[in-house]
Each structure stands twice: as C-alpha cells, then as structure tokens.
Design an enzyme around this catalytic site. Sequence first.
Site, PDB file in Angstrom:
ATOM      1  N   CYS A 176      -2.280  -1.791  -2.917  1.00 23.54           N
ATOM      2  CA  CYS A 176      -3.815  -1.986  -3.240  1.00 23.54           C
ATOM      3  C   CYS A 176      -3.931  -0.684  -4.445  1.00 23.54           C
ATOM      4  CB  CYS A 176      -4.749  -1.567  -2.158  1.00 23.54           C
ATOM      5  SG  CYS A 176      -6.380  -2.287  -2.401  1.00 23.54           S
ATOM      6  N   HIS A 213      -2.738  -6.367   1.337  1.00 23.89           N
ATOM      7  CA  HIS A 213      -2.495  -5.383   2.421  1.00 23.89           C
ATOM      8  C   HIS A 213      -1.368  -6.050   3.302  1.00 23.89           C
ATOM      9  CE1 HIS A 213      -5.123  -1.904   1.876  1.00 23.89           C
ATOM     10  NE2 HIS A 213      -5.712  -2.950   1.171  1.00 23.89           N
ATOM     11  N   GLU A 263       0.171  -4.831   5.790  1.00 28.84           N
ATOM     12  CA  GLU A 263      -0.081  -4.369   7.157  1.00 28.84           C
ATOM     13  C   GLU A 263      -1.075  -5.140   7.850  1.00 28.84           C
ATOM     14  OE1 GLU A 263      -3.106  -2.362   5.031  1.00 28.84           O
ATOM     15  OE2 GLU A 263      -1.328  -2.985   4.681  1.00 28.84           O
TER      16      GLU A 263
END
Length: 373
Positions: free
Chosen positions: A262, A345, A347
Amino acid sequence: MKAYLLLADGTIVEGKGFGAEGVKFGEVVFTTAMVGYPESLTDPSYKGQILVMTYPLIGNYGVPSKEIRENGIPIHYESDKIQVEGYVISKLMRPSHWASEMSLDEWLKKEGIPGIEGVDTRALVKKIREKGVMMGALAVGDYDKEELEKIMENVRKLSYDEANFVDKVTPKGIIVHSPKKADKTVVVVDCGVKYGILREFLKRGFKVIRIPYTYDPTNAFEEFNADGIFLSNGPGNPALLKTLIENAKAIIEYNVPTMGICLGSQILALADGAEIYKLKYGHRGINKPVKDLKTGKAFVTTQNHGYAVKPESLNEFKVWMINLDDKSVEGIYHPNKPIIATQFHPEASPGPLDSTWVFDLFAKLIKGDAHGF
C-alpha cells in the site's frame, strides 16, 4: 442523540447519533466491505478519515475480545485502537455473537469516536462516486443552525492531502515481535502497519523489528542483523514523506530483499522517480479484482488506498499487477533486485486469503529461493 454529517459541498445529512458526542473532521470515504468492521475501524490507514459503510446492517456480531490472539497479536484487530475519525452506517444492530465483549455503540463511546446511523449510506456513496472524496465533519449532539454553519466553515478550510497522518500512527520507538521459533528477521518501517501483516510474518517464523518511519532502515537492517526490509501501509499523502522517500532510495541501492504494501508500494515507486495521483474515490473494500501480469492469473483482494502510481512514470521498476476494474497499478517489482510491492493488502484482515502467497514469495526472496522472478 441527534447527529449531523456535513460535507464540503454544502450537504448536511441528519441522522441518529451513537458512540461518543462531539465533532470530528476528516476526509469522507466509503468501503464496500460487508463484514470486518472491527478490522476496518482499527486500520491505521483510515487515520484522518470518516468511514461510510455501504452494507446497511452493521454491529450484529458486536466487538470481539482482544485476548483472542495469534503469536501474541490480536486476531480481530489491526491496531490497538479505533483509527477512523467518525463512522457512518445505515442501521446499528444489536450484537449476538459468542466472542462479543460489548456493542459497537459502547466501543465507539469508550474510544471517543462519534457515529451516525439512520442515513442513506448508498446515496452518500453515489455522491462520492460522482463528485469524489471530500472533507467532512461528523457532529453528534444538539447543534443549532449557527453552530452547524461554523462547523461547515471549518470543513472547507481543511485538506486531507496536506496533513501528515503517518506521524500520528507510527510507533515512538522500536517494537520487537518474536514467534516461538525464529530463523529470519525482518525490519518493518512502521507507517501504521496492520496487525494482519505482523501475523503473516510471525506465522512464517520471522522475527519482526518495527521501527518509526523516520529511522534509517539501512542502519536498522545492519544493527539487528536483519534479512529483509518491509515498508508498511499507512494513511495520508505519500508525497509528503520526503525523508522516507530518500531512505527508500537508499534501500533500493542497498539491494536487499525488500517488500512494500500500500503506502510502502507508493514510497518505493516515488523513490524510483515515479509519480502518484489521487483516485477520484479510492479503492476500499474486500472484493477488488487484481491480475498478475507475469502469470496471467486473477484473484480477489482487500484494498484500502486513495492514491495510485502512474505506470508510465516508473523507471527501474516494472508493473507487476493491475486492477481489473480501472487498470490502475496494483503491484510493482524490480527486474534485477529482490524487491516486490503490492498496492493491495495480501494479508486481507478482513477479506479473502487469495493473495497471502505474496508473503511466501517474499520469504523465498529472503532465502534466495525465488530465482527467475
């Protein structure tokens, strides 16, 4: 309680207040996520923003316990507190879930965050999509016309793009996280890192050294005998982070395994001499399609960003992934150095786990196993 959402274009939306009384200012943005409000509310990338939920029913599973942990990190939180400036939803639900410790209303009240419900959030989203994100204020309590006019005056004086919000979310000093058995160490340049990222590193056996974004990561790399450097997500305009951009230039020259997510991806691009631009209403949600240009595969990702990289402005870096909705850059890599970065992202937290393999790739880069990437 009464509540008012005031937008810089002159719109005033009246609703019912929950959470804390008072006035908070921020850039008004929206997410298309249906679930995961504890993770979204605690995401440091939302610092300085008032978050609008498109899904109409929020709060139905309450607020989970912070004691539900993995490698010492809370599973259902992305930081230690609520980061948004204000919360806008259509309907506040009563909680019903085994892991709930309190209601959403109680949580916002406890942390001093105002909320508004009973408003047409989809009409708000339509306005933002047509006019773009804009500054706003959320006022919970009894305010007369004159007071609202003064609040509106303040809204029009503010600019999200000119404030350094990373200063508000970076740690004050060095923080260390260790799994039970660690064989590699990663230095995390913490611009407001999500706990989900820490969990992914820890579950892969990495010791994590979090440093403030103003620290020189190359010095920290040598000091802690680290094996890789990670540039984290975070809030605000990346172009304001001049020192970090200069440090990222040094990282690129250092030629060590490096990863960005990001904001971290944008910083690496800026260090490469590239340009960024602000998206009209950003990419925020857990259903964003991305295509890997190296493999041709597509997958669904979690995203939370308002800026993007101009692909034609990249120099040494190459475009790795693109957004299938608007073809914006979602990933970059260095063709001759062990450096990768994603705008999305991997994750998740919340969202799908389709792209957690990016952390496996970084682990291979650290171990020298990702030949030919």
